[in-house]
Design a protein around this motif. Structure first.
Motif, PDB file in Angstrom:
ATOM      1  N   PHE A 439      41.089  38.806  26.794  1.00 38.56           N
ATOM      2  CA  PHE A 439      42.222  39.602  27.876  1.00 38.56           C
ATOM      3  C   PHE A 439      41.439  39.377  29.300  1.00 38.56           C
ATOM      4  N   LEU A 440      40.458  38.396  29.255  1.00 36.47           N
ATOM      5  CA  LEU A 440      39.680  38.107  30.815  1.00 36.47           C
ATOM      6  C   LEU A 440      40.836  37.525  31.598  1.00 36.47           C
ATOM      7  N   GLY A 441      41.106  38.180  32.891  1.00 42.54           N
ATOM      8  CA  GLY A 441      41.940  37.493  33.751  1.00 42.54           C
ATOM      9  C   GLY A 441      43.235  37.590  33.348  1.00 42.54           C
ATOM     10  N   VAL A 442      43.728  38.592  32.396  1.00 45.80           N
ATOM     11  CA  VAL A 442      45.003  38.712  31.643  1.00 45.80           C
ATOM     12  C   VAL A 442      46.071  39.253  32.974  1.00 45.80           C
ATOM     13  N   ASP A 443      45.643  40.033  33.973  1.00 51.41           N
ATOM     14  CA  ASP A 443      46.300  40.729  34.965  1.00 51.41           C
ATOM     15  C   ASP A 443      46.923  39.398  36.063  1.00 51.41           C
ATOM     16  N   LYS A 444      46.295  38.233  35.797  1.00 53.09           N
ATOM     17  CA  LYS A 444      46.886  37.050  36.572  1.00 53.09           C
ATOM     18  C   LYS A 444      47.961  36.329  35.776  1.00 53.09           C
ATOM     19  N   LYS A 445      48.238  36.580  34.736  1.00 56.76           N
ATOM     20  CA  LYS A 445      49.030  35.913  33.667  1.00 56.76           C
ATOM     21  C   LYS A 445      50.553  36.096  33.644  1.00 56.76           C
ATOM     22  N   PHE A 446      50.845  37.434  34.244  1.00 59.53           N
ATOM     23  CA  PHE A 446      52.141  37.793  34.227  1.00 59.53           C
ATOM     24  C   PHE A 446      52.481  37.967  35.669  1.00 59.53           C
ATOM     25  N   PRO A 447      53.700  37.123  35.817  1.00 55.30           N
ATOM     26  CA  PRO A 447      54.597  37.287  37.230  1.00 55.30           C
ATOM     27  C   PRO A 447      54.643  38.542  37.791  1.00 55.30           C
ATOM     28  N   ASN A 448      55.100  39.448  37.008  1.00 58.01           N
ATOM     29  CA  ASN A 448      55.561  40.804  36.946  1.00 58.01           C
ATOM     30  C   ASN A 448      54.497  42.104  36.833  1.00 58.01           C
ATOM     31  N   TYR A 449      53.148  41.352  36.769  1.00 56.59           N
ATOM     32  CA  TYR A 449      52.181  42.090  36.132  1.00 56.59           C
ATOM     33  C   TYR A 449      52.006  43.546  37.136  1.00 56.59           C
ATOM     34  N   ASN A 450      52.190  43.145  38.473  1.00 54.55           N
ATOM     35  CA  ASN A 450      51.944  44.338  39.514  1.00 54.55           C
ATOM     36  C   ASN A 450      53.085  45.417  39.395  1.00 54.55           C
ATOM     37  N   LYS A 451      54.315  44.890  38.717  1.00 57.94           N
ATOM     38  CA  LYS A 451      55.154  45.992  38.449  1.00 57.94           C
ATOM     39  C   LYS A 451      54.916  46.911  37.281  1.00 57.94           C
ATOM     40  N   PHE A 452      54.253  46.306  36.661  1.00 53.47           N
ATOM     41  CA  PHE A 452      53.679  47.235  35.337  1.00 53.47           C
ATOM     42  C   PHE A 452      52.871  48.291  35.903  1.00 53.47           C
ATOM     43  N   ILE A 453      51.776  47.870  36.724  1.00 50.95           N
ATOM     44  CA  ILE A 453      50.831  48.868  37.277  1.00 50.95           C
ATOM     45  C   ILE A 453      51.380  49.686  38.110  1.00 50.95           C
TER      46      ILE A 453
END
Ligand SMILES: Cc1cc2nc3c(=O)[nH]c(=O)nc-3n(C[C@H](O)[C@H](O)[C@H](O)COP(=O)(O)OP(=O)(O)OC[C@H]3O[C@@H](n4cnc5c(N)ncnc54)[C@H](O)[C@@H]3O)c2cc1C
Ligand SMILES: O=C1O[C@H]([C@@H](O)CO)C(O)=C1O
Length: 528
Positions: A439-453
């Motif tokens: 999971f290291l760096g997983v937040d940079k692997k999804f284009p819509n990650y910030n939408k999830f947050i």
């Protein structure tokens, strides 16, 4: 033997285990107590109680089959509690006109499959393992195997979902959101990793009941990198099981066939069969012996024997429901995709191979999800590493030692493959089946990650459903590095002490993927 409940409460606290009995970091997780809602209103009341008393909550299931500690609340026991869906599994409503089914989140995959099949429908995709709940499996993006239509992930066949989320005092501290694809929160709520709220109802699309025809071809792995795409295009439920150490690939030629095709087979997957406990115990005993004696030869004998057994038994396909008698094997969809006969046996001397009450298998799983376009290059890299020393690949995949801080034979090979997939090829980690470094760096692997947050902040501003564990996994934070942390996949080594110098395991560079840092056995100390 029916598996024990993963949630054990006594008069002072409740302990949550995963199905293997120990979490990746080998530390238990606790909460003050647990509640067992049986209706959506009771589920809402449970969330309301947590929010009103400023508690932390985690939804847990009767199976607890995810490996990452997503379901673990913060360790401040007095301020957390478990909401178990073990008894929230009474409602399964089939809407025949619209070919959809709505279930309580605690309904198990097997319950759902049996209910829709008897009503003349089939669930098109599902995981291979049936010991999971609908709420739990969509929360981690669990999947079967298909590139056709909506693909192999179950959440892509979900058309509606209700989720209980924290709310203001005037709203009674908890409210139920009814979501469908029109709602911007829908995607986040489907694969919500347990951090947005408590899913109460899931509506899935089903199709008119069908049968499957399956044939396994055990053959050379030559050309695998050029065959997988056509294989997936040609067969609706295609998959490939690859044994690099044996130079063997098992192609599953697997398509749906009309209901009137003859055949009433069962897929009783070999790895989930209700076998006498003696079998996994003797496998484990030989694995442990080969580990202790550093016998690569022994590991390769085991790998060859496993493959031969899978070929002999057709992986657990049974033409008449009892034995394998030849290909193709044809049966109802409801009996050919998901299995788990080890879950239902009343016999005392049989169990699931990983049942913590026996001295059986103990393993971890690493599950990288690569884009199809990069898979060819990844396979070629794996072959390059394999060709350096094929025997080092035998059984290197997922053996986990009983005791902490115990290095594994050829673990450097597995660590290099793991880092190659996630960091050289940028694979996304399966949320339910990985070690922490995946999971290291997983937040940079999804284009819509910030939408999830953003959805998380909107739905659960008090972080009722968050914990330091789920935050660690969600935000892919670099974990603090302790002695031996690399042995459990809790860190990537950067010093020898992260491996096991006392057992001659030193932090070393990858052989093919030079940016990998792995724990390799060496009788001389390499420069650190
Ligand atoms: C032997 C084995 C075989 C497997 N085979 C496959 C496979 O073939 N394909 C595949 O993709 N995966 C597979 N997995 C992984 C498994 O499908 C996933 O880990 C799945 O999420 C486990 O479901 P569960 O019901 O046990 O949920 P849990 O693991 O108990 O929970 C998972 C997460 O969902 C949350 N959650 C659960 N219910 C709810 C709810 N109602 N509302 C909100 N949050 C909720 C929990 O809090 C937690 O965060 C396998 C796992 C094992 C151990
Ligand atoms: O243990 C597992 O079994 C299935 C699949 O490997 C069966 O072929 C899967 O996805 C797991 O995590």
């Amino acid at each position: 033997r029916i598996p024990e409940s993963p949630l054990q409460c006594n008069q002072t606290l409740c302990t949550l285990y995963n199905t293997y009995g120990r979490w990746g970091d080998r530390k238990d997780c606790y909460a003050l107590n647990a509640t067992y809602p049986t209706t959506e209103e009771e589920l809402r009341a449970a969330v309301s109680f947590a929010v009103k008393h400023n508690l932390k909550a985690k939804v847990v299931t009767r199976f607890s089959h995810s490996m990452p500690k997503l379901a673990c609340p913060d360790q401040a026991v007095q301020s957390s509690f478990f909401i178990s869906t073990e008894h929230y599994n009474l409602q399964i409503q089939i809407d025949t006109a619209n070919a959809v089914v709505t279930v309580d989140a605690g309904v198990s995959l097997r319950q759902l499959i049996d209910a829709v099949e008897v009503a003349g429908f089939s669930l098109v995709v599902s995981p291979y393992w049936e010991g999971i709940t609908i709420g739990g499996l969509i929360s981690t993006g669990a999947h079967g195997s298909s590139w056709w239509g909506k693909g192999g992930s179950v959440h892509d066949h979900v058309v509606g979902l209700s989720i209980v989320v924290p709310a203001s005092k005037s709203e009674g501290y908890a409210k139920i959101l009814r979501l469908d694809e029109q709602n911007p929160l829908f995607n986040a709520a489907k694969v919500s990793l347990g951090v947005l709220g408590a899913i109460s109802k899931v509506t899935l699309r089903v199709e008119p009941r069908f049968k499957r025809s399956i044939t396994y071809n055990f053959t050379t792995d030559v050309g695998l990198e050029d065959l997988y795409a056509d294989h997936a295009k040609k067969y609706e439920f295609a998959d490939i099981t690859w044994y690099p150490s044996q130079h063997t690939a098992i192609y599953r030629y697997d398509s749906r066939v009309p209901l009137n095709t003859s055949g009433n087979a069962v897929f009783d997957f070999i790895g989930f069969q209700d076998n006498p406990t003696l079998i996994p115990e003797s496998v484990r005993a030989s694995e442990t012996l080969f580990e202790r004696t550093r016998s690569t030869h022994g590991k390769c004998l085991t790998a060859a024997a496993t493959l031969a057994y899978r070929k002999l038994t057709a992986n657990g396909l049974k033409n008449d429901g009892m034995f394998f008698s030849g290909y193709p094997v044809i049966g109802y969809q409801g009996k050919m995709q998901a299995s788990g006969s080890c879950l239902n046996s009343p016999l005392l001397h049989t169990s699931c191979p990983w049942d913590p009450r026996i001295k059986g298998l103990f393993f971890f799983e690493t599950t990288p999800i690569l884009p199809a376009s990069l898979f060819r290059d990844f396979v070629l890299d794996v072959k390059k590493l394999r060709d350096l020393n094929p025997k080092s690949f035998c059984g290197a995949d997922n053996y986990k030692a009983n005791e902490a801080l115990t290095p594994r034979l050829n673990q450097d090979i597995w660590e290099e493959l793991e880092q190659m997939a996630f960091f050289k090829y940028g694979a996304k980690p399966h949320w339910g089946k990985n070690r922490n470094i995946a999971f290291l760096g997983v937040d940079k692997k999804f284009p819509n990650y910030n939408k999830f947050i953003e959805a998380k902040q909107q739905l659960d501003p008090q972080n009722v459903f968050s914990s330091n564990w789920s935050d660690e996994i969600l935000f892919g934070k670099e974990l603090e590095k302790s002695d031996g942390c690399a042995l459990e996949g809790l860190c990537i080594c950067s010093e020898h002490r992260h491996c096991s110098p006392q057992n001659n395991y030193y932090c070393s560079q990858g052989l093919v993927y030079k940016d990998a840092w792995v724990c390799r056995y060496s009788t001389t100390v390499p420069p650190s």
